[in-house]
Structure formats: structure tokens, C-alpha cells
Design an enzyme around this catalytic site. Sequence first.
Site, short mmCIF file in Angstrom:
data_model
loop_
_atom_site.label_atom_id
_atom_site.label_comp_id
_atom_site.label_asym_id
_atom_site.label_seq_id
_atom_site.Cartn_x
_atom_site.Cartn_y
_atom_site.Cartn_z
N ALA A 66 0.81 -1.22 0.00
CA ALA A 66 0.00 0.00 0.00
C ALA A 66 0.85 1.27 0.00
O ALA A 66 0.41 2.33 -0.45
CB ALA A 66 -0.92 -0.01 1.21
N GLN B 135 0.22 -6.41 -3.54
CA GLN B 135 -0.78 -6.69 -2.51
C GLN B 135 -1.94 -5.70 -2.63
O GLN B 135 -2.94 -5.81 -1.95
CB GLN B 135 -0.16 -6.58 -1.11
CG GLN B 135 1.00 -7.52 -0.88
CD GLN B 135 1.73 -7.22 0.41
OE1 GLN B 135 1.40 -7.78 1.46
NE2 GLN B 135 2.70 -6.34 0.35
N ASP C 257 -5.92 -1.67 -5.94
CA ASP C 257 -6.34 -0.41 -6.58
C ASP C 257 -6.16 -0.38 -8.10
O ASP C 257 -6.55 0.59 -8.75
CB ASP C 257 -5.57 0.77 -5.94
CG ASP C 257 -4.04 0.58 -5.98
OD1 ASP C 257 -3.35 1.03 -5.05
OD2 ASP C 257 -3.55 -0.05 -6.95
N HIS D 183 -3.84 -10.04 -3.76
CA HIS D 183 -4.96 -9.86 -2.81
C HIS D 183 -6.21 -9.43 -3.53
O HIS D 183 -7.13 -8.87 -2.92
CB HIS D 183 -4.56 -8.84 -1.72
CG HIS D 183 -3.56 -9.41 -0.74
ND1 HIS D 183 -2.87 -8.63 0.14
CD2 HIS D 183 -3.12 -10.67 -0.54
CE1 HIS D 183 -2.06 -9.41 0.87
NE2 HIS D 183 -2.19 -10.64 0.46
N CYS E 130 -19.72 -12.98 -6.71
CA CYS E 130 -20.58 -13.72 -5.75
C CYS E 130 -19.71 -14.82 -5.12
O CYS E 130 -19.10 -15.61 -5.84
CB CYS E 130 -21.76 -14.35 -6.49
SG CYS E 130 -22.72 -15.47 -5.45
N CYS F 36 -21.50 -18.37 -6.02
CA CYS F 36 -21.49 -19.03 -7.35
C CYS F 36 -20.40 -18.49 -8.25
O CYS F 36 -20.22 -18.96 -9.38
CB CYS F 36 -22.86 -18.88 -8.03
SG CYS F 36 -23.14 -17.23 -8.71
#
Length: 268
Positions: A29, A108, A111, A128, A136, A139
Site C-alpha cells: 500500500a 498486494q 487499486d 490480494h 458472488c 457461485c
Amino acid sequence: MPFSDVADATARAAALLEAARSVLVLTGAGISTESGIPDFRSPGGLWTKYDPRKLTFDLFCSRAETRRDYWRLATQTYPVLRDAEPNAAHRAVAALERAGKLLCLVTQNVDGLHLKAGNSRERTIEIHGSSLRATCIDCGAEHDREELHRRLLAGTVEVPVCEACGGRVKPATISFGQSMPEEETARAFAAAEVCDLMIVIGSSLVVYPVASLPDVAVKAGAPLVIVNNEATPKDDLAAALVRGAAGESMTLLLRGAGLGEPLSSRSR
Ligand code: APR
Ligand code: ZN
């Protein structure tokens, strides 16, 4: 760290980069804070405002209130990520790929700024996941993240449910307690085994399994460069510790390695 140490470390890192042909870059980050996206553990970071123990994957799956809190937070963070622009550090990493030096980029971050800066999807592992997509969890159906955001903002939906199965829709990021993407993780560790240089940019290196990538790379014989504005638990493995801001440090590294300047986002 006195300036001379930073200048020496930058020169050492640049020499390693100039000699390298197959670089593994790992970002966290800290590479995106100069693009206006807060990190997690610095003062003012996301985990200084929200308790990650209340936003785990298990709680998301089992509690409607957690899904509601999670989507409230996502409604705040999504536009910041969607509208952010890559900074000089992202552009420097894209320049490494254009120069033919990048074996693999593991980020990681969720964005999408490395892809926006020009790194290819083929060589970029969003380990990540991505906040710019939603799926979902029951499914696997993909959902239009922008459309979901519109409905959340309009208040026509509070907790999105799957259009295909009525299941639980989640931003396509890996939360604490959620299993890591197997294929991407295996690719990242395979790259650590064969790279000839590893550069970490803007990560506290405290979240596993990603935080063990530097150990694997160094054990396999690659030198490690860490560009970070504070100490990390992996500093003792590093051949060069560039203690500074990601944008400026990566610009100096690129220049020192004879790779020119990170192009502006417009002129790729
Ligand atoms: N330049 C250089 N370093 C910076 C900058 C900057 N402009 N801004 C922040 N940093 C450093 C911080 O000092 C910190 O050491 O970047 C690091 C960011 O660390 P974290 O906030 O812990 O972020 P990260 O390492 O990416 O976290 C890993 O934790 O919560 C999970 O899934 C989340 O992917 C994230 C993972
Ligand atoms: Zn579904």
C-alpha cells in the site's frame, strides 16, 4: 537513516538493478499513498480507523451486519481507488517491464494502479485481488462494480445480492481468513525462486504468505532491495535499504540504473 546512507543505498540498489535481467517486484500500500490512497498501518491508515478483526471473511460470510458494514466501507473507499492516478513509483515499475527487466510484479494492492501505469496483466499478479471488481462468493458470478456503487450511493441497495443465485456478493479482494488465490500464489513463489533481484516497494512485510517472498528470493540467491519509508522485519535480509518515499526513490533508482525517467502516465 543519515542522508549519505540513503544515497549510498540508492546507488547500491541502482547498480543491482542495472545488472539484473529478471526482477521480481513486490509492492504494498505504500506505493499508492502518493496517489492519495491511505495505506493500512501508517498513522491515519485504514486499520487505524477500522478494526480488521471485525471485517474477516468468516464474519462476512456468516453475519448480515458485517456485510452491511463491509459494503458501507467499500462505498467510501471504491471511488478513491477508481479515480486515483498512478504516481512516479508505479510508472517506474512499468518502465522496468518496458525495459525487459521485469520477471513478475506481485502487488498486494487492490487499486489497479499498476495496470493503469502500463504494467501488463500477464506479468502482474494482484495477489490480494481487486477492489474494482465484485463477485458472488457462492457461485462466482462477476458483478459490475460501478453499477453496484451507483445503487449503493442511490440507497437502492444496502447489501448487494447475486443476480444469478441470490448469494453473497463481495468486492473481489482477499480478506483476512479468506483463502489465497492458489495459481497466483504459486506463480509468485515460483518467481521468487528464479529472479535475479527482488525489489520490495511500500510494504510493512507483516502479512503472510506474501511476507515470506523476500526470504524465498534471498535463499535462492537473489539480492533484496527494500524501498520503504520505515523499517520492516525483513530489513536484515536486504542488500540495500532505500529509506525514502517510493516515488522519489524509484525515480532515482531508475535513473541510476541508466533506465531514464518514469514516463508520465499520458505518454506511455
Ligand atoms: N513511500 C515509501 N513507503 C511508504 C509510503 C511512501 N510514500 N507510504 C507508506 N509507506 C510505507 C509505510 O511506512 C509501511 O511500512 O509502506 C508500508 C505500508 O504498509 P501497510 O500499510 O502494512 O501495507 P501493506 O504492507 O501493503 O499491507 C499488506 O495487509 O491488511 C492487509 O490486505 C492488506 O494487502 C494488505 C496487507
Ligand atoms: Zn451467485
